[in-house]
Design a protein around this motif. Structure first.
Motif, PDB file in Angstrom:
ATOM      1  N   GLN A 126      -3.629  16.759 -35.034  1.00  0.00           N
ATOM      2  CA  GLN A 126      -4.613  17.387 -34.015  1.00  0.00           C
ATOM      3  C   GLN A 126      -6.172  17.359 -34.507  1.00  0.00           C
ATOM      4  O   GLN A 126      -7.064  17.268 -33.750  1.00  0.00           O
ATOM      5  CB  GLN A 126      -3.977  18.515 -33.240  1.00  0.00           C
ATOM      6  CG  GLN A 126      -2.954  18.415 -32.574  1.00  0.00           C
ATOM      7  CD  GLN A 126      -3.431  17.630 -31.085  1.00  0.00           C
ATOM      8  OE1 GLN A 126      -4.394  17.676 -30.763  1.00  0.00           O
ATOM      9  NE2 GLN A 126      -2.426  16.745 -30.994  1.00  0.00           N
TER      10      GLN A 126
ATOM     11  N   SER B  57      -7.584  14.215 -34.787  1.00  0.00           N
ATOM     12  CA  SER B  57      -7.980  13.657 -33.241  1.00  0.00           C
ATOM     13  C   SER B  57      -9.160  14.185 -32.622  1.00  0.00           C
ATOM     14  O   SER B  57      -9.962  13.531 -32.262  1.00  0.00           O
ATOM     15  CB  SER B  57      -6.884  13.937 -32.417  1.00  0.00           C
ATOM     16  OG  SER B  57      -5.717  13.393 -32.600  1.00  0.00           O
TER      17      SER B  57
ATOM     18  N   SER C 238       4.468  21.544 -31.203  1.00  0.00           N
ATOM     19  CA  SER C 238       3.333  20.789 -31.118  1.00  0.00           C
ATOM     20  C   SER C 238       2.266  21.300 -30.293  1.00  0.00           C
ATOM     21  O   SER C 238       1.154  21.143 -30.728  1.00  0.00           O
ATOM     22  CB  SER C 238       3.939  19.617 -30.165  1.00  0.00           C
ATOM     23  OG  SER C 238       4.890  18.912 -30.864  1.00  0.00           O
TER      24      SER C 238
ATOM     25  N   SER D 281      -1.270  22.095 -31.526  1.00  0.00           N
ATOM     26  CA  SER D 281      -2.658  21.374 -30.570  1.00  0.00           C
ATOM     27  C   SER D 281      -3.491  22.926 -30.363  1.00  0.00           C
ATOM     28  O   SER D 281      -4.759  22.491 -29.964  1.00  0.00           O
ATOM     29  CB  SER D 281      -1.946  21.130 -29.220  1.00  0.00           C
ATOM     30  OG  SER D 281      -1.226  19.921 -29.471  1.00  0.00           O
TER      31      SER D 281
ATOM     32  N   ARG E  75      -9.520  15.394 -21.046  1.00  0.00           N
ATOM     33  CA  ARG E  75      -9.808  15.420 -22.676  1.00  0.00           C
ATOM     34  C   ARG E  75     -11.364  14.766 -22.794  1.00  0.00           C
ATOM     35  O   ARG E  75     -11.942  15.262 -23.872  1.00  0.00           O
ATOM     36  CB  ARG E  75      -8.680  14.945 -23.431  1.00  0.00           C
ATOM     37  CG  ARG E  75      -8.735  15.113 -24.899  1.00  0.00           C
ATOM     38  CD  ARG E  75      -7.391  14.849 -25.326  1.00  0.00           C
ATOM     39  NE  ARG E  75      -7.228  13.213 -25.153  1.00  0.00           N
ATOM     40  CZ  ARG E  75      -5.931  12.617 -25.366  1.00  0.00           C
ATOM     41  NH1 ARG E  75      -5.313  13.702 -26.154  1.00  0.00           N
ATOM     42  NH2 ARG E  75      -5.620  11.383 -25.030  1.00  0.00           N
TER      43      ARG E  75
ATOM     44  N   SER F 264     -11.106  21.866 -26.397  1.00  0.00           N
ATOM     45  CA  SER F 264      -9.891  20.982 -27.019  1.00  0.00           C
ATOM     46  C   SER F 264      -8.426  21.670 -27.340  1.00  0.00           C
ATOM     47  O   SER F 264      -7.359  21.250 -27.141  1.00  0.00           O
ATOM     48  CB  SER F 264     -10.395  20.193 -28.533  1.00  0.00           C
ATOM     49  OG  SER F 264     -11.532  19.521 -28.205  1.00  0.00           O
ATOM     50  N   ALA F 265      -8.445  23.047 -27.667  1.00  0.00           N
ATOM     51  CA  ALA F 265      -7.332  23.890 -27.611  1.00  0.00           C
ATOM     52  C   ALA F 265      -6.839  24.403 -26.486  1.00  0.00           C
ATOM     53  O   ALA F 265      -5.550  24.850 -26.375  1.00  0.00           O
ATOM     54  CB  ALA F 265      -7.736  24.946 -28.528  1.00  0.00           C
TER      55      ALA F 265
ATOM     56  N   ALA G 219      -3.164  23.307 -25.045  1.00  0.00           N
ATOM     57  CA  ALA G 219      -2.212  23.949 -25.993  1.00  0.00           C
ATOM     58  C   ALA G 219      -1.821  25.526 -25.844  1.00  0.00           C
ATOM     59  O   ALA G 219      -0.818  25.571 -26.180  1.00  0.00           O
ATOM     60  CB  ALA G 219      -2.513  23.281 -27.216  1.00  0.00           C
TER      61      ALA G 219
END
Length: 429
Positions: free
Chosen positions: A39, A42, A160, A164, A248, A270-271, A274
């Motif tokens: 992550q 990414s 996961s 993330s 995203r 971005s987090a 998650a």
């Protein structure tokens, strides 16, 4: 009263029974640690591409760069996973992804700004992921008892999701202080945990009828999906959710326009999805007890779309993050149900191929969403691309769910054709 409260907490707390199996426990821990690095990379790639090009469209093009290998090698990898030792295949795919991370590291350290090269390396990384991901998930019903599979899936999605959260937040700090090369170096180091867990797995040769991996095997898997409306719709509803509502690819532009280009704000955005997934996972004990999963999936994906649309109109960063986190929690719950349908509905000799298609849809759907979001934002602006996609998702998924009676009426206590295949007890590997 205390006993009632304790009993209630046990009913909603995450189910940890699969952790009693050492091989699964190692696999889960390795996946969780290495996924933080994945992550981190990414987020760093998206930020670096936007930094070089100042264009959300170029960030959106990371979508097809990931998607094409996911489709080709995801389907092929799933077919191979049904015909060979799944342990060796997992190791092979993992090493390919690691080599791609090293290539990004060398490119960043050399001061390169070649976006085309980055897209090619991302495609290579996606190839490794496309082979290893369906293989890893297809292993789970071989490691834990069948009645523990929903709990194992929840734990998988939970770790996961934690990755993330930690990966993007770490990316915000690393990009602010250390740069892109540091981000890729951390990923390369964390990879070792997942590799160690795969090395420690026992041999996992295929069970049941073995088909030679190739086009015919892939076609047989697709034909099986086409003959099973419940399985088919588990893929369709996810594609609707990701292709129409995933925001995203807009995060770099949002951070630049609304929050002064702050790397920390970009990391929180971005987090955000998650963060919600982690929260939902911690109170997911009830998820495995839901029987009408077709109805449940339709409802939660519609809620996901509406929540994403609402976040488009939020002003403060904290409110945007909270709304997206709610959406992430909803998406996590839907992912558990979709994964469980595949692992309990399909027989073992089809599970690799089903996970290959699942991985193509789960990982490929957001890439389509990236492309849609980036292109729509370039054509119509940030707001319409963000809110409009969420509203379309909610409307389309309700129509699709109602249109397929077998999916709408699906009941896990009655409709599980593949449930008789796997063993119900598992040795402590």
């Amino acid at each position: 009263m205390a006993g009632v409260v304790q009993s209630g907490l046990k009913r909603i707390a995450v189910d940890t029974r699969p952790l009693r199996v050492p091989a699964y426990r190692r696999l889960l821990a390795g996946q969780g640690i290495s996924f933080v690095g994945f992550q981190l990379t990414s987020v760093a790639v998206s930020a670096q591409v936007y930094d070089i090009t100042q264009s959300s469209l170029w960030v959106g093009l990371l979508g097809p760069a990931n998607l094409i290998p996911l489709v080709v090698f995801g389907l092929w990898g799933g077919a191979v996973a049904d015909a060979v030792d799944r342990r060796k295949l997992l190791l092979t795919g993992s090493v390919v992804a690691w080599l791609a991370t090293l290539a990004l590291l060398l490119h960043a350290l050399s001061g390169g700004e070649n976006v085309s090269f980055m897209l090619l390396v991302v495609a290579l990384q996606s190839t490794g992921f496309a082979v290893s991901s369906p293989t890893r998930v297809a292993i789970i019903p071989r490691l834990v008892p069948l009645d523990n599979v929903p709990a194992a899936n929840t734990l998988n999605f939970l770790v996961s999701a934690i990755g993330s959260v930690l990966g993007p937040l770490l990316a915000g700090l690393v990009l602010a202080r250390g740069g892109y090369g540091t981000a890729y170096l951390i990923d390369a180091v964390l990879f070792g945990a997942g590799f160690y867990a795969a090395v420690r797995l026992p041999r996992l040769d295929p069970l049941g009828a073995v088909s030679r991996p190739g086009l015919r095997s892939v076609v047989d898997g697709l034909r099986y999906i086409g003959s099973q409306p419940v399985v088919m719709m588990s893929f369709v509803v996810d594609l609707i959710a990701m292709a129409f509502a995933m925001p995203r690819a807009l995060f770099p532009e949002i951070a630049a326009e609304r929050f002064g280009g702050s790397p920390v704000a970009f990391g929180w955005l971005s987090a955000s999805l998650a963060i919600g997934a982690v929260t939902a996972g911690l109170v997911s004990g009830w998820v495995g007890r839901v029987r009408r999963q077709g109805v449940a999936l339709t409802v939660v994906i519609a809620l996901w779309g509406l929540t994403v649309a609402a976040s488009a109109f939020a002003g403060p960063l904290w409110l945007v993050v909270v709304l997206l986190a709610v959406g992430g929690g909803i998406d996590m719950i839907s992912s558990v149900w979709r994964q469980t349908i595949l692992q309990t509905y399909a027989p073992d000799e089809m599970r690799g191929r089903m996970q290959g298609v699942f991985m193509v849809v789960v990982a490929g759907g957001p890439r389509l969403g990236d492309l849609r979001a980036g292109a729509t934002a370039s054509a119509f602006g940030l707001g319409p691309a963000w809110a409009g996609g969420g509203l379309l998702c909610a409307a389309i998924v309700v129509v699709a769910g109602l249109a397929v009676p077998a999916f709408w009426k699906y009941d896990t206590s009655k409709d599980r054709p593949g449930a008789a295949g796997p063993p119900r007890s598992t040795p402590q590997l």
